[in-house]
Scaffold this motif. Structure first.
Motif, short mmCIF file in Angstrom:
data_model
loop_
_atom_site.label_atom_id
_atom_site.label_comp_id
_atom_site.label_asym_id
_atom_site.label_seq_id
_atom_site.Cartn_x
_atom_site.Cartn_y
_atom_site.Cartn_z
N UNK A 1 0.82 -1.22 0.00
CA UNK A 1 0.00 0.00 0.00
C UNK A 1 0.85 1.27 0.00
N UNK A 2 2.15 1.10 0.04
CA UNK A 2 3.05 2.25 0.15
C UNK A 2 3.34 2.85 -1.23
N UNK A 3 3.32 4.17 -1.31
CA UNK A 3 3.73 4.91 -2.52
C UNK A 3 4.96 5.75 -2.15
N UNK A 4 5.94 5.79 -3.05
CA UNK A 4 7.17 6.50 -2.71
C UNK A 4 7.55 7.51 -3.78
N UNK A 5 8.39 8.45 -3.36
CA UNK A 5 9.01 9.42 -4.27
C UNK A 5 10.49 9.09 -4.38
N UNK A 6 10.97 9.04 -5.61
CA UNK A 6 12.40 8.89 -5.90
C UNK A 6 12.92 10.25 -6.30
N UNK A 7 13.85 10.80 -5.52
CA UNK A 7 14.35 12.15 -5.76
C UNK A 7 15.80 12.12 -6.19
N UNK A 8 16.11 12.77 -7.32
CA UNK A 8 17.48 12.88 -7.81
C UNK A 8 18.08 14.23 -7.43
N UNK A 9 19.38 14.23 -7.02
CA UNK A 9 20.07 15.45 -6.62
C UNK A 9 21.46 15.46 -7.23
N UNK A 10 22.01 16.66 -7.50
CA UNK A 10 23.36 16.80 -8.02
C UNK A 10 24.13 17.80 -7.15
N UNK A 11 25.42 17.96 -7.47
CA UNK A 11 26.20 19.03 -6.85
C UNK A 11 26.07 20.28 -7.72
N UNK A 12 26.94 21.28 -7.49
CA UNK A 12 26.82 22.56 -8.23
C UNK A 12 27.76 22.67 -9.41
N UNK A 13 28.44 21.56 -9.74
CA UNK A 13 29.38 21.61 -10.87
C UNK A 13 28.59 21.56 -12.18
N UNK A 14 28.87 22.50 -13.10
CA UNK A 14 28.21 22.50 -14.41
C UNK A 14 26.97 23.38 -14.45
N UNK A 15 26.30 23.32 -15.58
CA UNK A 15 25.12 24.14 -15.84
C UNK A 15 23.94 23.68 -14.98
#
Length: 632
Positions: free
Chosen positions: A558-572
Motif C-alpha cells: 500500500x506504500x507509494x514512494x518518491x524517488x528524488x534525484x540530486x546533483x552538486x553545483x558543478x556545471x550548468x
C-alpha cells in the motif's frame, strides 16, 4: 607436557642381558625389584652403583636412563642413554636407547643434539620399514625445529593482565570483533572448569566473572567460541549434561545481558563420538569443530557445518586434505575474514607435539597449511590461537612448565609479526545501536552485508532486541552494501568501498530507522546506486540496492514512494536539473520492470537546489550527488 605416565608399569623397552661382573648383576637385579615395587627413587642408587661396578654394562645404562626419565631427571637420563649408545653404537638392540634419547632431546627442543642420533638410528632399519618411517618423521621435526629457531619470528608475548589471574589456570581465550569482551576457560582450585568473561575499557581489563549461572555448572564447561558481536556462544561439555557422546557442543544466545539456557546442538552435530573445540564464523552461521567420528582422515579431524535459512545445522563436512592429516588436528579458529583458519596439529611437520598452523580457503579449496614458526611454536604443545579482526594482535595461553609438568596456564597477547600479518586478510567492523528515529526505542534489526560485485550475502546478524546493539564485520578487498531493516520501517543502506583502502580499527554508527508513515518528510539515501559522471545509466552493481527497494515495495503493497534525484553545483544548473530527473526516472524504470506498479513510484529531479552540505569540497559534493526516497 609430561613425558611418562607414572601409573604405567616399567616400560619393557630393552631385553635384559647381564654384564660379566657378579656384583653389578646383583645391584641391577635389586634396582629392578625396587622399581617393580613402585620405588623408583630408591631403585636409582642401585642402578648407578651397577654401572660404576661394571662400566661396560649396557643394559644397566639403558635401565638407568629409563629410571631417570621416569622421575623426570632428563639431563642424567640423556647422559645414561648416551653411554649405552657409546658402548654399542651399531647394535640393533641399542635402538631403544636411540629412540628414548632422541625423543627426550626433541621434546626439550634440543634439535641440533638430536639430529646425529636420529640419523644413526635410521640406519638400523630397512629403508621402507615402519620403524624407519617413524624415525624419518622425527628427523623432519629435528630439521624443521633447528631451522625455525635459527630464523625466529619477531614476537614478544606479554601477559594479558594480572587482573585475569584469579584461578590456577586460564586458557582458550576468545574475543568479540572490537576486542572489548573476552571469554576464556578457567581451571578452579577444585578442578572445575568454568567459562569466565571480562571487559576492556580501552585501558584496563575488568576482574573476570562467571559468564552465566545458566551456563556454568559444578561439572566442566570450556573451549568456547563467540560470534563477532558476542551474542552467540558455542562451548563444550563432556559430562553432567544429557548428551549424545563423550563430549558434546552446546549453544547459548544472549539477549540484553542474559544468556539463554544452553541447548545441545543436536544429533546432526553431536554423535556418540567426541565433538569439541568449536569455532564460530563472525556471523555465527558457520561452525568448525573437532571430532573423531567415522569418515575422517585421521584420529581427530576438523569438520564444518552451515546454519541454514531453515534454522538447522547442515550435515558436517570433513575439511579433508591438506588441512586434516592421518594424526590429530585441534582447536580451530576461523578468522573474521572467513578465509584464514588457524588450528593446532601433530600431523603436519613442526617442532614436536602440537604446533599452530594457518590455512586459507580460496576458490580452489584450502591452501597447504603454514607453520606459524618459532617462538609461537616450540617443542611443547601449542593449544590454540585467536587473531584479532584487524590482523594486528594474537591471543593465546602459555603453559609454564617445570620438569616437564604443566604448572599453570596464563593468557598472553602479542603483536602479529609482519609475515603473518601480511598473510591474514584483515577486516574491520561496524558496531552501534539500531533504534526508532522518533521514539529512540531499540529495534531488533536484521543487519546484512552484501558484496556488490557478486550480489551475495557476506554476513547476516541480528541487533539485540533489548538494546538494539549490533556488530557487523566488514571484509577488505571489495565494495559492500550494508542494509539495516526492520518490518514497518524504511530500510537504511550504507556503502563501504574497501577495494583500495586500508582497514581501520572499526567504526561506530548509531542507525535511526524511520517508521513507514504516509506523508512523512523523512527520507533515506540510496547509498549503493552508481552512475558514470554526467550520465544516468545505472551501473550493474546498483542491482543490489534496487532489488532491496523493490522487495520493500512488494512487502508493503500500500506504500507509494518518491524517488528524488540530486546533483552538486558543478556545471550548468539546467543540465543538472535534467540529469537528476533522468537518474530518478532510471530508478523508477528498474522498479517498474521488477513488477512494481508505476503509479506507486514518482520520479522528481531537484538538481543542485537541495544540497545536504555546502558544495565546498569534493567530499561534500559527493554527498550532494545522491538518490533519495521517501513515503508519500
Amino acid at each position: 607436557m609430561s613425558f611418562f605416565n607414572p601409573f604405567r608399569p616399567f616400560p619393557p623397552l630393552f631385553s635384559p642381558s647381564f654384564g660379566q661382573d657378579k656384583k653389578a648383576q646383583e645391584l641391577y637385579a635389586q634396582s629392578i625389584k625396587l622399581f617393580g615395587e613402585r620405588k623408583a627413587g630408591e631403585a636409582i642408587p642401585f642402578m648407578e652403583q651397577a654401572v660404576k661396578q661394571d662400566p661396560a654394562f649396557t643394559d644397566a645404562y639403558l635401565k638407568l636412563g629409563q629410571l631417570y626419565e621416569f622421575t623426570r631427571r632428563y639431563d642424567p637420563a640423556i647422559a645414561a642413554y648416551r653411554n649405552a649408545i657409546r658402548l654399542q653404537p651399531d647394535n640393533p638392540s641399542s635402538g631403544g636407547a636411540y629412540q628414548a634419547l632422541s625423543t627426550i632431546l626433541l621434546r626439550l627442543g634440543r634439535y641440533v643434539e638430536a639430529l646425529p642420533y636420529l640419523e644413526k638410528f635410521q640406519t638400523l632399519f630397512p629403508s621402507q620399514s615402519p620403524q624407519a618411517k617413524r624415525v624419518a618423521r622425527q628427523l623432519e621435526t629435528a630439521r624443521f625445529g633447528q631451522e625455525a629457531m635459527q630464523h625466529p619470528q619477531a614476537v614478544d608475548p606479554k601477559p594479558l593482565s594480572s587482573v585475569l589471574q584469579t584461578t590456577p589456570s586460564q586458557y582458550f581465550p576468545v574475543l568479540t570483533a572490537d576486542e572489548q569482551t573476552l571469554v576464556f576457560t578457567a581451571l578452579k582450585p577444585e578442578g572445575d572448569e568454568d567459562l569466565m568473561t571480562a571487559t576492556f575499557n580501552g585501558e584496563t581489563w575488568s576482574p573476570p566473572v562467571s559468564l552465566a549461572s545458566s551456563i556454568n555448572t559444578p561439572e566442566n564447561e570450556g573451549t568456547a567460541s563467540l560470534s563477532a558481536d558476542g551474542y552467540m556462544l558455542v562451548f563444550t561439555a563432556c559430562q553432567g549434561r544429557k548428551g549424545y557422546g563423550s563430549c558434546d557442543l552446546y549453544v547459548s544466545r544472549k539477549t540484553g545481558t542474559e544468556w539463554s539456557a544452553p541447548e545441545n546442538l543436536g544429533p546432526t552435530i553431536n554423535t556418540r563420538f567426541y565433538e569439541s573445540q568449536p569455532a564460530l564464523s563472525a556471523d555465527g552461521r558457520q561452525l568448525y569443530f573437532v571430532s573423531d567420528r567415522p569418515g575422517g582422515k585421521g584420529h581427530r579431524d576438523i569438520w564444518r557445518s552451515e546454519f541454514g535459512q531453515d534454522g538447522t545445522w547442515s550435515e558436517p563436512v570433513n575439511l579433508g586434505e591438506p588441512v586434516n592429516t592421518s594424526l590429530n588436528e585441534a582447536s580451530p579458529f576461523i578468522h573474521p575474514n572467513g578465509q584464514s583458519l588457524f588450528f593446532a596439529s601433530d600431523g603436519h611437520v613442526g617442532m614436536g607435539g602440537y604446533d599452530l598452523f594457518v590455512a586459507d580457503n580460496g576458490p580452489s579449496g584450502w591452501s597447504m597449511p603454514t607453520n606459524l614458526g618459532y617462538p609461537i611454536n616450540n617443542s611443547e604443545d601449542q593449544a590454540s590461537l585467536f587473531v584479532s579482526a584487524n590482523g594486528k594482535r594474537a591471543y593465546y595461553s602459555y603453559e609454564e612448565q617445570k620438569d616437564g609438568i604443566s604448572q599453570k596456564s596464563r593468557l598472553y597477547t602479542f603483536d602479529l609479526p609482519e609475515p603473518l600479518r601480511d598473510r591474514v586478510k584483515p577486516v574491520s567492523y561496524l558496531k552501534g545501536i539500531v533504534a526508532d528515529a522518533k521514539t529512540q526505542k531499540p529495534l531488533a534489526a536484521t543487519v546484512e552485508l552484501i558484496d556488490l560485485k557478486t550480489n551475495q550475502v557476506v554476513s547476516r546478524v541480528q541487533a539485540d532486541s533489548q538494546t538494539g546493539q549490533y556488530t557487523a564485520v566488514l571484509p577488505s578487498g571489495g565494495e559492500y552494501a550494508l542494509y539495516v531493516s526492520v518490518p514497518g520501517y524504511l530500510f537504511k543502506s550504507l556503502s563501504f568501498d574497501y577495494t583500495q583502502k586500508t582497514i581501520g580499527d572499526g567504526l561506530s554508527l548509531r542507525v535511526p530507522l524511520e517508521p513507514v508513515i504516509s506523508g512523512s518528510t523523512a527520507n533515506e539515501t540510496l547509498n549503493n546506486l552508481f552512475f558514470e559522471t554526467g550520465r544516468y545509466d545505472l551501473a550493474e552493481k546498483s542491482r543490489t540496492e534496487l532489488d532491496r527497494l523493490a522487495a520493500f515495495l512488494q512487502t508493503n503493497p500500500t506504500v507509494t514512494i518518491e524517488i528524488a534525484g540530486h546533483t552538486d553545483d558543478v556545471g550548468d544548473a539546467a543540465a543538472n536539473l535534467t540529469l537528476s530527473q533522468k537518474r530518478a526516472q532510471a530508478v523508477v524504470a528498474y522498479l517498474t520492470k521488477a513488477g512494481i506498479t508505476p503509479n506507486r513510484i514518482r520520479a522528481v529531479g531537484y538538481g543542485k537546489t537541495r544540497p545536504l552540505a555546502p558544495n565546498t569540497s569534493d567530499e561534500n559534493r559527493r554527498l550532494n550527488r545522491r538518490i533519495q526516497w521517501r513515503v508519500i
